[in-house]
Design an enzyme around this catalytic site. Structure first.
Site, PDB file in Angstrom:
ATOM      1  N   TRP A 447       0.815  -1.220   0.000  1.00 43.87           N
ATOM      2  CA  TRP A 447       0.000   0.000   0.000  1.00 43.87           C
ATOM      3  C   TRP A 447       0.851   1.273   0.000  1.00 43.87           C
ATOM      4  O   TRP A 447       0.313   2.360   0.038  1.00 43.87           O
ATOM      5  CB  TRP A 447      -0.925   0.015   1.222  1.00 43.87           C
ATOM      6  CG  TRP A 447      -1.902  -1.098   1.251  1.00 43.87           C
ATOM      7  CD1 TRP A 447      -3.171  -1.092   0.736  1.00 43.87           C
ATOM      8  CD2 TRP A 447      -1.727  -2.401   1.832  1.00 43.87           C
ATOM      9  NE1 TRP A 447      -3.783  -2.296   0.943  1.00 43.87           N
ATOM     10  CE2 TRP A 447      -2.917  -3.124   1.618  1.00 43.87           C
ATOM     11  CE3 TRP A 447      -0.667  -3.024   2.488  1.00 43.87           C
ATOM     12  CZ2 TRP A 447      -3.090  -4.439   2.050  1.00 43.87           C
ATOM     13  CZ3 TRP A 447      -0.834  -4.338   2.915  1.00 43.87           C
ATOM     14  CH2 TRP A 447      -2.031  -5.034   2.702  1.00 43.87           C
ATOM     15  N   ASP A 448       2.169   1.143  -0.011  1.00 44.47           N
ATOM     16  CA  ASP A 448       3.069   2.289   0.140  1.00 44.47           C
ATOM     17  C   ASP A 448       2.850   2.967   1.488  1.00 44.47           C
ATOM     18  O   ASP A 448       2.941   4.184   1.610  1.00 44.47           O
ATOM     19  CB  ASP A 448       2.864   3.300  -1.003  1.00 44.47           C
ATOM     20  CG  ASP A 448       3.979   4.337  -1.058  1.00 44.47           C
ATOM     21  OD1 ASP A 448       5.051   4.095  -0.480  1.00 44.47           O
ATOM     22  OD2 ASP A 448       3.768   5.400  -1.668  1.00 44.47           O
ATOM     23  N   TYR A 449       2.558   2.180   2.503  1.00 46.07           N
ATOM     24  CA  TYR A 449       2.354   2.704   3.850  1.00 46.07           C
ATOM     25  C   TYR A 449       3.678   2.682   4.620  1.00 46.07           C
ATOM     26  O   TYR A 449       3.806   2.041   5.674  1.00 46.07           O
ATOM     27  CB  TYR A 449       1.287   1.899   4.587  1.00 46.07           C
ATOM     28  CG  TYR A 449      -0.141   2.257   4.207  1.00 46.07           C
ATOM     29  CD1 TYR A 449      -0.453   3.474   3.604  1.00 46.07           C
ATOM     30  CD2 TYR A 449      -1.193   1.387   4.475  1.00 46.07           C
ATOM     31  CE1 TYR A 449      -1.756   3.794   3.269  1.00 46.07           C
ATOM     32  CE2 TYR A 449      -2.512   1.707   4.150  1.00 46.07           C
ATOM     33  CZ  TYR A 449      -2.788   2.908   3.546  1.00 46.07           C
ATOM     34  OH  TYR A 449      -4.088   3.229   3.225  1.00 46.07           O
TER      35      TYR A 449
END
Length: 782
Positions: A447-449
């Site tokens: 999620w590109d978290y």
């Protein structure tokens, strides 16, 4: 003789056109499982148009009834929230005022039959506009709780100096001075202002060392300023050679170090470091700005040693290093989401006097402490540490926040080494670089978290005992509170089942960690939360919402219409981190509500060299990606305000003290056109806040070009100043050792990152000719 008046056919045509468009969008929305309202509205407007075309006064009555129904439906979905009501009622209410025109009234009055319902469109329209005004005031309040541990905390830095990016190496962004207070902040005024001569990005927060301010502008140009006048003492231009892509001209701050045991003739006893976007680490003399010849080669070292092949612009540094017990530690940034096998996310420790490598933490080869052997390189594709780090020198620990393995939205190729420390906070031994402990905030992150925020070190009461804690804010808008000695959670963390991927080449963790013992700032969306400027783009947003995959937090990316990420890939929280009032155990949190649309595109559907918006092509994986903000056809956000909020959490009770929108709509509007309306809305922001011993929060990063002071206990805005632009840096505050006066510093960029003006300086000691960014100092009047 009766005068024949023309029938209101222009109004009829407008009604019919709007009705046809709404009916078409409404049918699509119903087909996607959405609201019936828009199809009903389309049919009603078509019927109204037909009646008006014939000059039938029942058209006005029907439209009035439609407005009354619409207001009831809007109140049911949105309550008395003016911003949520606006796309539902504003256009229809204004359209109803057309019936006031004498030409329309006369055209409907001739031969008018008595309608069954004596409803008038104009009366209903006025009621709708009044509803918006009532909603604006009814929804302007927020709850305020009472702190549980006022005055029981201890200050870690009593000097009031701001010697590190986050005030101290603990990163609390707390200035323990109260000269500027709630009682006198209304008198705060500009003490001085200087222009940097450097265009483009300006994300630098200054540090204050003795009688000097030190900061970096874009392009890693270092400035030394007089803290009482802003006069430039020297500047150093490293003349970076970065390709003009990504964050090529970003510099968030500089780092100070003093030689603890200098020989009598030692040069550069005190030095300032910058790590550049063309991958160099540079040391200059604090007093002159000249390179330290005893550091590396003529004051610099290359950060590309051991990295293997690096495409220009694919590895760079934007955050200042942290020095702990005589070791300078830094990570680096890789260009987001381009391919597998991007440069390594290695974290390295250096001798701040010589530039020699002290150690390296390579997540794929944790047994290797130094440089790779000839023909080898640090493990490629591992998570990087692009953001700010913090240090507890008593414990001998450096706290590093990590990103995820490259690329961002597909992880089927990732090794155990790529996932083990991804999206985590990791405590490294500052002398050896070995892992003492780690805590993962998102498992197998697709999620590109990243953990984007500097970990914040605080001592807080937990069950009546003062504990050494580290606060970990995340893009997920979850805040984790951990023991900074062991990494164990100090508040409850639950592994909760989350949606699973449908992509056959990838996988997802069955559960994810949620910080249920702390307030969460993540909201779960429904169709009713969709927004827009008009009913049409609101309907378009609803349709997009129903078509995308969204099953709550951490819904995985997919193909087709894609997935809605809430929070979006920018957070949640980001690199501004949190600020902590150390005395009163209060944490200041800035959060952003800006979902993203992420759509995976099978490789065989990708045309050669086709662009997919922001996000890149994920070369080396089976999928390219489209990643962008969730916007309406009018480029308005697809969710209702607020888009930016500020909150304060009581760290003793772990309860929310207050939460409120921050910022106005003055500089935002449809199609990117500023509205110029200073209406409270809660806007997007950059960077973070600081808090002072005077009970004040300072923030200048909301995108409405305003510096603000806010009462930390109530959230009340107590002072503002209009800025030449919105700041993209966290403020800072200090007390001048010469005058004893407290200052608050705000920096503002001039122009954009693509604007290239030559900051011509002959000898590195004179100010540039171009106006450049602003450094603005505030203080109380004499």
């Amino acid at each position: 003789m009766t005068t024949a008046y023309p029938k209101p056919r222009l109004l009829a045509a407008v009604m019919a056109l709007l009705g046809a468009l709404l009916l078409w969008m409404g049918v699509l929305l119903v087909g996607a499982g959405g609201s019936l309202y828009y199809a009903f509205a389309g049919i009603t407007l078509l019927a109204t148009g037909a009646l008006l075309f014939r000059g039938d006064a029942r058209g006005a009555t029907l439209y009035g009834a439609f407005l009354v129904f619409t207001y009831g439906w809007a109140l049911y979905e949105a309550g008395l929230d003016a911003w949520a009501l606006m796309p539902r009622v504003a256009m229809f209410s204004v359209l109803g005022l057309w019936f006031l025109l004498p030409r329309v009234r006369r055209g409907l009055a001739q031969g008018e039959p008595k309608p069954l319902l004596q409803l008038r469109a104009t009366q209903a329209s006025a009621a709708g506009l009044a509803l918006l005004v009532i909603g604006l005031f009814a929804n302007s309040g927020y709850d305020v709780a009472t702190p549980s541990a006022m005055g029981t905390g201890s200050v870690n830095n009593t000097s009031g100096d701001w010697s590190s990016y986050g005030a101290t190496k603990a990163g609390t962004r707390y200035a323990a001075v109260d000269q500027i207070s709630l009682e006198n902040v209304g008198s705060l005024e500009r003490a001085w202002e200087m222009r940097t001569g450097v265009p483009g990005a300006f994300k630098g927060t200054p540090i204050q060392i003795d009688d000097g301010l030190f900061l970096c502008t874009g392009q890693n140009i270092i400035l030394a300023l007089d803290p009482d006048t802003g006069a430039e003492r020297w500047r150093f231009d490293p003349k970076i050679q970065s390709p003009k892509i990504g964050f090529w001209d970003t510099c968030r701050g500089v780092t100070y170090y003093e030689n603890p045991e200098p020989a009598e003739d030692t040069e550069c006893v005190e030095r300032i470091f910058t790590a550049t976007t063309d991958a160099r680490l540079i040391a200059v003399d604090k007093n002159t700005g000249l390179p330290c010849s005893n550091f590396g080669e003529n004051g610099e070292i290359s950060l590309l040693a051991g990295m293997g092949e690096v495409i220009p612009g694919f590895y760079f540094v934007t955050s200042p290093p942290t020095i702990s017990n005589g070791v300078l530690v830094l990570g680096g940034w890789v260009l987001d989401n381009q391919m597998t096998e991007e440069p390594s996310g290695v974290v390295r420790g250096f001798d701040p006097l010589t530039g020699e490598l002290a150690w390296a933490w390579d997540m794929g080869r944790e047994d290797r402490i130094g440089l790779p052997a000839d023909g080898e390189n640090y493990t490629r594709g591992t998570p990087n540490v692009w953001s700010l780090t913090s240090a507890d020198e008593e414990l001998g620990l450096i706290y590093v926040p990590t990103g995820n393995g490259t690329p961002d939205y597909f992880g089927g190729h990732r090794t155990e080494a790529m996932d083990k420390y991804a999206s985590s906070v990791v405590a490294l031994d500052d002398q050896t670089g070995r892992v003492r402990w780690s805590f993962q905030t998102t498992h197998h992150d697709i999620w590109d978290y990243d953990v984007p925020s500097q970990p914040t070190l605080v001592d807080v009461p937990v069950d009546g005992v003062i504990r050494k804690a580290v606060i970990v804010p995340t893009k997920r808008a979850e805040v984790f509170l951990l023991d900074r000695v062991t990494g164990e959670p100090l508040t409850e963390v639950a592994e909760i089942p989350t949606p699973q991927t449908t992509i056959p080449e990838d996988y997802t963790s069955p559960t994810q960690p949620f910080s249920v013992g702390m307030p969460s700032f993540a909201d779960r969306l429904t169709e009713a939360d969709m927004w827009g400027i008009t009913p049409f783009d609101q309907a378009a947003c609803r349709l997009q919402f129903k078509r995308m995959r969204y099953e709550g937090p951490l819904t995985p990316p997919t193909t087709g219409y894609g997935t809605l990420y809430v929070p979006g890939v920018a957070g949640g929280m980001n690199w501004g981190s949190v600020a902590v009032d150390e005395v009163n155990n209060l944490m200041v949190v800035n959060t952003m509500n800006n979902p993203s649309v992420v759509r995976l595109i099978p490789r065989d559907e990708i045309k050669e060299n086709e662009a997919f918006g922001i996000g890149g092509a994920q070369a080396g994986t089976p999928y390219g990606v489209y990643s962008f903000f969730f916007l309406s056809p009018l480029f308005a956000p697809c969710i209702e305000p607020p888009y930016g909020e500020m909150s304060v959490v009581d760290l003793a009770s772990k309860e929310l003290l207050w939460r409120r929108p921050l910022g106005t709509a003055r500089e935002q509007g449809p199609l990117g056109i500023p509205s110029r309306l200073p209406l409270p809305m809660g806007m997007f922001y950059n960077a973070g806040s600081i808090v002072t011993g005077g009970g004040l929060i300072f923030n200048a990063g909301v995108v409405d070009s305003t510096a603000r002071a806010i009462d930390v206990l109530t959230g009340k805005e107590v002072w503002t100043d209009n800025l030449p632009g919105s700041s993209t840096a966290t403020p800072m505050s200090y007390v001048s050792p010469k005058t004893g006066k407290q200052y608050v510093i705000v920096t503002v960029a001039e122009g954009g990152g693509e604007l290239q003006l030559e900051a011509a300086v002959d000898d590195g000691t004179e100010a540039a000719d171009a106006p450049g960014g602003y450094v603005i100092a505030y203080s109380l009047p004499e």
